[in-house]
Write an enzyme that holds these catalytic residues in place. Structure first.
Site, PDB file in Angstrom:
ATOM      1  N   TYR A 345       0.724  -1.075   0.002  1.00 20.28           N
ATOM      2  CA  TYR A 345       0.073   0.003  -0.047  1.00 20.28           C
ATOM      3  C   TYR A 345       0.845   1.235   0.078  1.00 20.28           C
ATOM      4  CZ  TYR A 345      -2.653   3.992   1.628  1.00 20.28           C
ATOM      5  OH  TYR A 345      -3.168   5.140   1.414  1.00 20.28           O
ATOM      6  N   GLU A 379      -7.043   4.863   5.589  1.00 20.75           N
ATOM      7  CA  GLU A 379      -6.642   3.925   4.585  1.00 20.75           C
ATOM      8  C   GLU A 379      -5.576   2.888   5.197  1.00 20.75           C
ATOM      9  OE1 GLU A 379      -6.206   4.877   0.226  1.00 20.75           O
ATOM     10  OE2 GLU A 379      -5.919   6.888   1.302  1.00 20.75           O
ATOM     11  N   LYS A 440      -0.098  -0.018 -13.645  1.00 22.35           N
ATOM     12  CA  LYS A 440      -0.895   0.114 -12.381  1.00 22.35           C
ATOM     13  C   LYS A 440      -2.433  -0.212 -12.428  1.00 22.35           C
ATOM     14  CE  LYS A 440      -1.991   1.258  -8.207  1.00 22.35           C
ATOM     15  NZ  LYS A 440      -1.495   0.488  -7.231  1.00 22.35           N
TER      16      LYS A 440
END
Length: 510
Positions: A345, A379, A440
């Site tokens: 992440y 997040e 991506k």
């Protein structure tokens, strides 16, 4: 110095008062055991609940002396450097004791020295210090009423219809739907007067705005070294790391570094019955010879877990919830003992990976904006994996690596027509060529989450142009039911909430 197998505590709820206090009672989303603490200091009494895995040593998440107490949820990553600042002698027993000693030497500014993933509450004299790591990656919430400061790593534990609204906090963010509850900003120490309710904010980290000009080879070497170091600091000695692997450059880079640091590696990938990235992840798993597992979650089951995602993240941003939903489903599906999980992440934010923009001023503007607006989105909250009893950590948001990635000038991030060029170049010799060159794709895209959530609303009668607005209403209603309303997410039906929102749109009441 490497990380312990798991942090001593994943979270806490604590109350500080000038006189006697009882351990607060609350329901955590974090799964685990609890240890209660009640201790009297010189001018205040602290009562707290630590949440931890059964195998952890929770006593090392708490440290005290005559007048000061430290509660720490999470872990520190630059322990060896921090130890070097202390006088020679016995080594501190755990991160909380290490932080206590640093506080005695440096005061609140000790938090400017720490690279970690943590939230902390320090009771000292007639003050309470509430601190987050540089990224606020372990959210910390506070409610202040006359003569009491309550702090928790989960906002839901501070909810209550009959609790006084409390003091306003000018330097903190109000939490949606929870009057009187505030979130401590990332990279901040709030210094609170226990009796007065006044608070002063000390920033301990801000994203760099200056940019480094470096030759290609120097930048590539620096990024590779910093990523290796960030990953190694998060690998437990003698353990086999588990990496969430999509087959993209971010997660694959973490996997390659973790394999090098530990000598062995487990990986896991998640998909749905409509979409997955299993072939791309398998290519990396074969290349690294990892113990690899694939988990398929049916789309209906995935969407049914929306209440759990909102309950864990405590966010009302539908884009964030949509992004986190497949991760929540994955962590809840992981059976077996609690694991230390590394993820890929966050690389997109400092490297502008989601911005297909060749104009460098615009690209750097996107980095500045994203770094200025990440706080409060939750997040990275460890509660997302702690729903399943696991601990996650995110090497790309290591403080030292983040400082480097953010500060690189834009032409190193978008170069030779490639997004995140410097990261891809840094990992070119560690991964298959197809992985290094792969475009991506977000986890919510690769799992089909975005299209599935949209399709669910359309199937319930929401017109396509109104889907975005309807998603926000669904998430807000789920927040009201679970976080603010105290209902367990297993008692909340995604389908019922979606139908309720769709009915309002049909009546024109939305």
């Amino acid at each position: 110095m490497t990380a312990p197998v798991l942090p001593a505590a994943f979270g806490f709820l604590a109350s500080a008062r000038p006189e006697g206090s009882q351990v607060p009672d609350a329901v955590f989303a974090t799964r685990g055991s609890r240890t209660d603490i009640v201790t009297s200091l010189g001018a205040q009494t602290l009562a707290a609940t630590l949440v931890h895995t059964p195998e952890a040593a929770p006593e090392t998440a708490w440290a005290r002396d005559a007048d000061t107490s430290v509660l720490l949820a999470g872990e520190l990553y630059n322990r060896a450097a921090l130890h070097s600042l202390l006088p020679p002698g016995s080594e501190p027993d755990g991160d909380a004791q290490l932080l206590l000693r640093l506080l005695h030497r440096y005061g609140p500014h000790a938090f400017r020295l720490v690279n970690g993933r943590f939230a902390a509450m320090v009771s000292t004299g007639r003050r309470v210090l509430l601190a987050t790591d540089h990224a606020g990656s372990v959210p910390l919430y506070v409610r202040m009423t006359p003569g009491e400061v309550k702090a928790s790593t989960e906002a839901k534990t501070l909810a209550g219809d009959h609790v006084p609204r409390g003091f306003p906090l000018a330097d903190a963010r109000r939490v949606h739907g929870l009057p009187g509850v505030y979130q401590v900003p990332a990279g901040t120490v709030l210094d609170v007067g226990l009796e007065s309710g006044t608070a002063e904010a000390h920033r301990t980290w801000t994203p760099p705005l200056s940019r480094r000009i470096m030759p290609e080879d120097e930048a590539v070497t620096a990024v590779r070294a910093a990523l290796d170091q960030a990953v190694a600091a998060r690998v437990a000695p003698g353990g086999t790391p588990l990496v969430v692997l999509s087959g993209g450059i971010d997660s694959s880079g973490v996997a390659a570094c973790a394999h090098r640091a530990a000598g062995a590696l487990d990986t896991v990938s998640m998909g749905t019955d409509t979409s997955d990235e299993f072939p791309q992840a398998r290519a990396v798993a074969r290349h690294l010879a990892t113990g690899h597992r694939e988990i398929t979650v049916p789309t209906t089951d995935l969407l049914a877990q929306l209440p759990h995602a909102v309950w864990a993240a405590e966010s009302v941003d539908p884009d964030i919830i949509e992004y986190l939903l497949p991760l929540v489903a994955l962590y809840r599906a992981l059976d077996g003992p609690p694991r230390r999980i590394l993820t890929g992440y966050g690389a997109d934010i400092p490297l502008a990976g989601m911005h297909r923009e060749d104009r460098l001023p615009n690209l750097d503007t996107a980095v500045v904006h994203d770094m200025a607006t990440f706080d409060g989105l939750n997040e990275m909250s460890p509660v997302l994996s702690a729903l399943g009893g696991h601990w996650t950590t995110h090497p790309y948001w290591d403080r030292d690596l983040l400082d480097l990635l953010v500060s690189l000038e834009a032409a190193l991030k978008r170069r030779h027509g490639r997004d995140k060029w410097v990261l891809r170049a840094a990992l070119a010799d560690a991964l298959p060529e197809e992985t290094v060159n792969r475009p991506k794709l977000g986890v919510h895209e690769g799992s089909g989450t975005t299209s599935s959530f949209s399709r669910l609303l359309i199937e319930h009668g929401v017109a396509e142009p109104a889907v975005g607005k309807a998603k926000r209403q669904v998430v807000c209603e789920l927040f009201g039911l679970t976080v603010a309303g105290g209902r367990h997410p297993s008692q909340v039906s995604t389908a019922d909430v979606v139908q309720s929102v769709a009915d309002r749109f049909a009546r024109g009441a939305a």
